[in-house]
Design a protein around this motif. Structure first.
Motif, PDB file in Angstrom:
ATOM      1  N   LEU A 505     -24.835 -23.889 -28.860  1.00 26.38           N
ATOM      2  CA  LEU A 505     -24.153 -23.045 -28.210  1.00 26.38           C
ATOM      3  C   LEU A 505     -24.903 -21.392 -27.662  1.00 26.38           C
ATOM      4  N   GLN A 506     -25.263 -20.965 -28.547  1.00 35.15           N
ATOM      5  CA  GLN A 506     -25.531 -19.758 -28.538  1.00 35.15           C
ATOM      6  C   GLN A 506     -26.692 -19.458 -28.174  1.00 35.15           C
ATOM      7  N   PRO A 507     -28.257 -20.383 -28.513  1.00 40.11           N
ATOM      8  CA  PRO A 507     -28.863 -19.677 -27.315  1.00 40.11           C
ATOM      9  C   PRO A 507     -28.799 -19.673 -25.930  1.00 40.11           C
ATOM     10  N   ILE A 508     -28.261 -20.464 -25.900  1.00 39.80           N
ATOM     11  CA  ILE A 508     -27.685 -20.391 -24.833  1.00 39.80           C
ATOM     12  C   ILE A 508     -27.220 -19.724 -24.214  1.00 39.80           C
ATOM     13  N   VAL A 509     -26.305 -18.542 -24.788  1.00 45.03           N
ATOM     14  CA  VAL A 509     -25.447 -17.392 -24.168  1.00 45.03           C
ATOM     15  C   VAL A 509     -26.149 -16.121 -24.648  1.00 45.03           C
ATOM     16  N   GLU A 510     -27.575 -16.236 -25.377  1.00 42.92           N
ATOM     17  CA  GLU A 510     -28.280 -15.211 -26.068  1.00 42.92           C
ATOM     18  C   GLU A 510     -28.719 -15.626 -24.014  1.00 42.92           C
ATOM     19  N   ASN A 511     -29.175 -16.242 -24.140  1.00 43.63           N
ATOM     20  CA  ASN A 511     -30.199 -16.173 -22.801  1.00 43.63           C
ATOM     21  C   ASN A 511     -29.651 -15.239 -21.284  1.00 43.63           C
ATOM     22  N   SER A 512     -28.720 -15.639 -21.671  1.00 44.42           N
ATOM     23  CA  SER A 512     -27.226 -15.322 -20.589  1.00 44.42           C
ATOM     24  C   SER A 512     -27.287 -13.745 -20.501  1.00 44.42           C
ATOM     25  N   VAL A 513     -26.701 -13.117 -21.903  1.00 41.33           N
ATOM     26  CA  VAL A 513     -26.997 -11.930 -22.579  1.00 41.33           C
ATOM     27  C   VAL A 513     -28.234 -11.044 -22.188  1.00 41.33           C
ATOM     28  N   LYS A 514     -29.489 -11.421 -22.487  1.00 45.10           N
ATOM     29  CA  LYS A 514     -30.662 -10.832 -22.415  1.00 45.10           C
ATOM     30  C   LYS A 514     -31.176 -11.147 -20.873  1.00 45.10           C
ATOM     31  N   HIS A 515     -31.241 -11.944 -19.624  1.00 42.33           N
ATOM     32  CA  HIS A 515     -31.557 -11.998 -18.311  1.00 42.33           C
ATOM     33  C   HIS A 515     -30.583 -12.449 -17.880  1.00 42.33           C
ATOM     34  N   ALA A 516     -28.932 -12.664 -17.809  1.00 42.05           N
ATOM     35  CA  ALA A 516     -28.635 -12.996 -16.963  1.00 42.05           C
ATOM     36  C   ALA A 516     -27.843 -11.330 -15.904  1.00 42.05           C
ATOM     37  N   ALA A 572     -42.487 -20.617 -19.660  1.00 40.41           N
ATOM     38  CA  ALA A 572     -41.697 -20.923 -18.731  1.00 40.41           C
ATOM     39  C   ALA A 572     -40.703 -20.195 -18.209  1.00 40.41           C
ATOM     40  N   ALA A 573     -40.786 -20.020 -16.901  1.00 40.69           N
ATOM     41  CA  ALA A 573     -39.197 -18.693 -16.468  1.00 40.69           C
ATOM     42  C   ALA A 573     -38.389 -18.640 -17.044  1.00 40.69           C
ATOM     43  N   SER A 574     -37.783 -17.411 -16.766  1.00 42.60           N
ATOM     44  CA  SER A 574     -35.917 -17.869 -17.987  1.00 42.60           C
ATOM     45  C   SER A 574     -35.225 -18.431 -17.531  1.00 42.60           C
ATOM     46  N   PHE A 575     -34.511 -18.701 -17.735  1.00 40.94           N
ATOM     47  CA  PHE A 575     -33.080 -19.395 -17.026  1.00 40.94           C
ATOM     48  C   PHE A 575     -32.005 -18.530 -16.235  1.00 40.94           C
ATOM     49  N   SER A 576     -32.071 -17.245 -16.096  1.00 39.72           N
ATOM     50  CA  SER A 576     -31.452 -16.042 -15.324  1.00 39.72           C
ATOM     51  C   SER A 576     -32.365 -15.075 -15.417  1.00 39.72           C
ATOM     52  N   PRO A 583     -41.436 -10.154 -18.356  1.00 35.52           N
ATOM     53  CA  PRO A 583     -42.117 -10.754 -18.439  1.00 35.52           C
ATOM     54  C   PRO A 583     -42.517 -11.877 -19.392  1.00 35.52           C
ATOM     55  N   ARG A 584     -42.413 -11.682 -20.840  1.00 35.95           N
ATOM     56  CA  ARG A 584     -42.590 -12.446 -21.913  1.00 35.95           C
ATOM     57  C   ARG A 584     -41.103 -13.334 -21.728  1.00 35.95           C
ATOM     58  N   ALA A 585     -39.808 -14.013 -21.059  1.00 37.03           N
ATOM     59  CA  ALA A 585     -38.916 -14.332 -21.308  1.00 37.03           C
ATOM     60  C   ALA A 585     -39.624 -15.896 -21.131  1.00 37.03           C
ATOM     61  N   SER A 586     -38.658 -16.981 -21.803  1.00 40.99           N
ATOM     62  CA  SER A 586     -39.339 -18.012 -21.461  1.00 40.99           C
ATOM     63  C   SER A 586     -38.343 -18.897 -21.874  1.00 40.99           C
ATOM     64  N   GLY A 587     -38.533 -20.300 -21.119  1.00 38.61           N
ATOM     65  CA  GLY A 587     -37.280 -21.428 -21.826  1.00 38.61           C
ATOM     66  C   GLY A 587     -37.547 -22.317 -22.908  1.00 38.61           C
ATOM     67  N   ILE A 588     -38.360 -21.394 -23.790  1.00 41.03           N
ATOM     68  CA  ILE A 588     -38.224 -21.993 -25.287  1.00 41.03           C
ATOM     69  C   ILE A 588     -37.064 -22.581 -25.752  1.00 41.03           C
ATOM     70  N   GLY A 589     -36.074 -21.353 -26.204  1.00 43.15           N
ATOM     71  CA  GLY A 589     -34.673 -21.536 -26.560  1.00 43.15           C
ATOM     72  C   GLY A 589     -34.015 -22.710 -25.754  1.00 43.15           C
ATOM     73  N   LEU A 590     -34.128 -22.420 -24.892  1.00 40.10           N
ATOM     74  CA  LEU A 590     -33.636 -24.138 -24.106  1.00 40.10           C
ATOM     75  C   LEU A 590     -34.323 -25.718 -24.008  1.00 40.10           C
ATOM     76  N   ARG A 591     -35.134 -25.417 -24.153  1.00 43.34           N
ATOM     77  CA  ARG A 591     -36.390 -26.685 -24.451  1.00 43.34           C
ATOM     78  C   ARG A 591     -35.871 -27.190 -26.199  1.00 43.34           C
ATOM     79  N   ASN A 592     -36.081 -26.636 -26.764  1.00 46.43           N
ATOM     80  CA  ASN A 592     -35.790 -26.378 -27.860  1.00 46.43           C
ATOM     81  C   ASN A 592     -34.415 -27.371 -28.319  1.00 46.43           C
ATOM     82  N   VAL A 593     -33.058 -26.744 -27.682  1.00 45.92           N
ATOM     83  CA  VAL A 593     -32.161 -26.978 -28.088  1.00 45.92           C
ATOM     84  C   VAL A 593     -32.077 -28.656 -26.778  1.00 45.92           C
ATOM     85  N   HIS A 594     -32.551 -28.233 -26.078  1.00 50.72           N
ATOM     86  CA  HIS A 594     -32.472 -30.038 -25.354  1.00 50.72           C
ATOM     87  C   HIS A 594     -33.770 -31.192 -25.793  1.00 50.72           C
ATOM     88  N   GLN A 595     -34.240 -30.859 -26.883  1.00 50.07           N
ATOM     89  CA  GLN A 595     -34.879 -31.772 -28.107  1.00 50.07           C
ATOM     90  C   GLN A 595     -34.090 -32.269 -29.021  1.00 50.07           C
TER      91      GLN A 595
END
Length: 634
Positions: A505-516, A572-576, A583-595
């Protein structure tokens, strides 16, 4: 002296007899002796481990059932306390019970229309409640089945007990549900066990005006204790503060084991004094487990008596199977060894016969032994064996050195981690001494994050641990922001015991904090991240929602494609966020969690991202409902 000499003579005779046996016989006996020892040791430890496993599984399974029943009882306790409280705090009820004058007809009609109807509604809204009764010590009109005069029950021990508590909750367990209107007609009470909650009413203080009583049948209060389903393996019992035992009347262990009730009482009394509980019990050659959990709110104990007869049969079957396998294995090895030795020693016997002929003076005609003869072959193979042994020893030494190196590295990491923890604690103490509470709290959260990250004892953790790590992360990150982020948790308490992948869960929340959020000063709305949990058909759905700037349809499609990609092809694009400021935001963290979710739980589970531009973004996580033991729940 004679005994020592006789023993020595026996040993010498044995060694003489042993020395005259053939080499093949001695080799077979040596094989059996060498194999027998390890087989016995492995069998002993295997049997012991299996025995412990059976007992542990039985304890864990029945402890879980006991805790589920305790949770149900606590829910019923809250419902009964809530019903008593509602009746107790009703001002019109208090006035009616305290009334010393005869109310006129209008007052009675108004009371029956309003207040009495409300009291009846309390019982109807709680269908598990059997009775709601109000007792008055004045000569008020009785309104069946709720309002009665106190004189009907004043002599009952449970009523006197509640009256002495002066307004505190009083719990009483009774073996019969005796109807108030039938008790004066000589009728036998119904043998229906029930639990009663009473509270004495004194208005003003020390002026007793009556009593509130709520009854519930024990078959509803603790259904597993009075279940009609026949179970020969376990039985639940409820034991109140007066050491009365309540359980189902049929197929009961107490009927077959007459001393069990006394044993339970003695152990509970000892437990109340010392806090020590003996889980094992034996009677009539049968083994039982007493699994106990206290019910502090009602001064009672919930006990699960587990018969180990089935478990002991399984253990006995396993023991016999192990013995049979060992005997079969030894016989098989003996036969194989005999055949192989006969083949291997064939040339040696030929050489021996030839040497005997030469010793008898016969002319030596020579012997042809393929492969250079037994001696040369033996030397050749011995050399190979030694080389192999040396290689294995070298490998073992190397492995041992690597193991020591890994231990030292682990110890070094632990020392570093402890050094960091101690340093943070010292800085935190300095901050508190300087009255810098914000810095102290931030250091506490940061220390919690570090401990969570360093302590990686397994892939799975409780949901409460992951949530606590997220709370620490938000507290630390809020130091950086002018407008802090508010974390809202809409999680029911029983879901906090679920098993989840660590750092999922932490990578998802971190993405929100950084990009939302864009971080613009003009953006003044409250920044909120919500975590919700729901359940459907045995699966858990966790939603991480933010009220950020969202994603366009194109960026959402690109992000989902990146999350579901098997291999990482391109950023890939950031989820938010729009991506312009990231420009460097990516969905790598989400893909890692998904996998990781799909790797540990299967292809049916993973992440899904939804978003509305300019309003919100939500990441949905699907995973099976799993206990800490790793068993999927139905």
């Amino acid at each position: 002296m004679k005994l020592g000499k006789r023993t020595r003579d026996i040993w010498e005779s044995f060694f003489y007899w042993w020395g005259r046996r053939s080499l093949q016989s001695r080799l077979i006996a040596a094989y059996i002796f060498i194999i027998l020892g390890p087989c016995l040791m492995v069998s002993f430890y295997s049997y012991k481990a299996i025995n412990n496993t059976y007992f542990k599984d039985a304890i864990d399974k029945n402890s879980y059932l006991l805790q589920m029943e305790k949770l149900h009882i606590n829910n019923q306790v809250e419902a009964m306390e809530r019903a008593v409280q509602m009746a107790y705090e009703d001002k019109e009820v208090q006035d009616y019970l305290a009334n010393t004058e005869e109310p006129d007809l209008v007052e009675l009609v108004d009371f029956n229309t309003n207040v009495f109807t409300n009291m009846t509604r309390i019982q109807y809204n709680n269908p598990n409640i059997e009775h709601l009764r109000l007792y008055s010590n004045s000569n008020v009109h009785e309104i069946s089945p709720i309002i009665f005069r106190e004189s009907r029950v004043a002599s009952e021990p449970w009523y006197q007990k509640a009256e002495k508590l002066k307004g505190k909750f009083s719990w009483s367990f009774l073996n019969s549900d005796r109807d108030l209107l039938e008790r004066f007609y000589g009728q036998k009470p119904k043998l229906v066990p029930k639990v009663s909650l009473l509270r004495e009413m004194s208005i003003p203080a020390d002026n007793h005006i009556g009593m509130v009583q709520v009854d519930m049948l024990l078959e509803r209060f603790t259904p597993k204790t009075y279940t009609t389903v026949q179970d020969s393996q376990s039985q639940m019992l409820l034991v109140d503060g007066e050491m009365q035992l309540f359980t189902r009347p049929d197929h009961s262990f107490l009927q077959e084991n007459r001393k069990m009730a006394a044993a339970i009482t003695d152990r509970l009394q000892s437990y109340n004094k010392t806090g020590n509980w003996d889980i094992h019990y034996t009677e009539n050659g049968k083994s039982f487990l007493f699994i106990n959990t206290p019910l502090d709110r009602i001064d009672a104990h919930l006990l699960n008596v587990v018969s180990m007869e089935g478990v002991m049969k399984e253990i006995s079957h396993t023991r016999n199977l192990i013995i049979g396998v060992n005997i079969g294995f030894i016989i098989l090895v003996t036969v194989i060894a005999y055949v192989l030795n006969a083949f291997i020693l064939k040339n040696l016997r030929r050489l021996t016969e030839t040497m005997k002929k030469v010793r008898r003076g016969e002319a030596y005609t020579g012997i042809t032994i393929r492969g250079g003869g037994e001696v040369g072959e033996l030397a050749h193979h011995f050399s190979k064996l030694m080389n192999t042994i040396n290689t294995l020893v070298a490998q073992a030494v190397q492995k041992q050195a690597l193991s020591k190196e890994a231990e030292l590295r682990t110890l070094h990491n632990q020392i570093d981690a402890h050094f960091l923890y101690n340093t943070l604690e010292n800085i935190k103490m300095l901050a508190e001494m300087e009255n810098q509470r914000t810095i102290s709290d931030a250091l506490t959260s940061l220390g919690g994050m570090m401990r969570y990250n360093f302590k990686w004892s397994g892939e799975y953790v409780k949901l409460r641990d992951e949530v606590r790590h997220i709370e620490n992360y938000i507290e630390v990150m809020n130091i950086r922001f002018e407008y802090p982020i508010v974390l809202k948790l809409r999680i029911e308490a029983h879901y906090l015991e679920l098993e989840v992948l660590k750092m999922s869960l932490q990578p998802i929340v971190e993405n929100s904090v950084k990009h939302a959020w864009t971080g613009d000063k003009e953006e003044m709305k409250e920044r909120i991240i919500c975590i919700d949990i729901s359940e459907s058909e045995g699966d858990i759905f966790i939603a991480v929602h933010d009220n950020g700037i969202g994603l366009t349809a194109e960026r959402l499609a690109t992000l989902n494609e990146s999350v579901y990609a098997v291999k990482e092809e391109q950023p890939a694009a950031s989820f938010s966020g729009t991506g312009a400021n990231n420009p460097r935001a990516s969905g790598i963290g989400l893909r890692n969690v998904h996998q990781r979710l799909q790797l540990f739980y299967g292809g049916a589970y993973g992440l899904e991202v939804q978003s509305e531009p300019g309003k919100w973004t939500t990441v949905f996580m699907t995973l099976p409902k799993v206990l800490l033991t790793g068993d999927k729940q139905p």
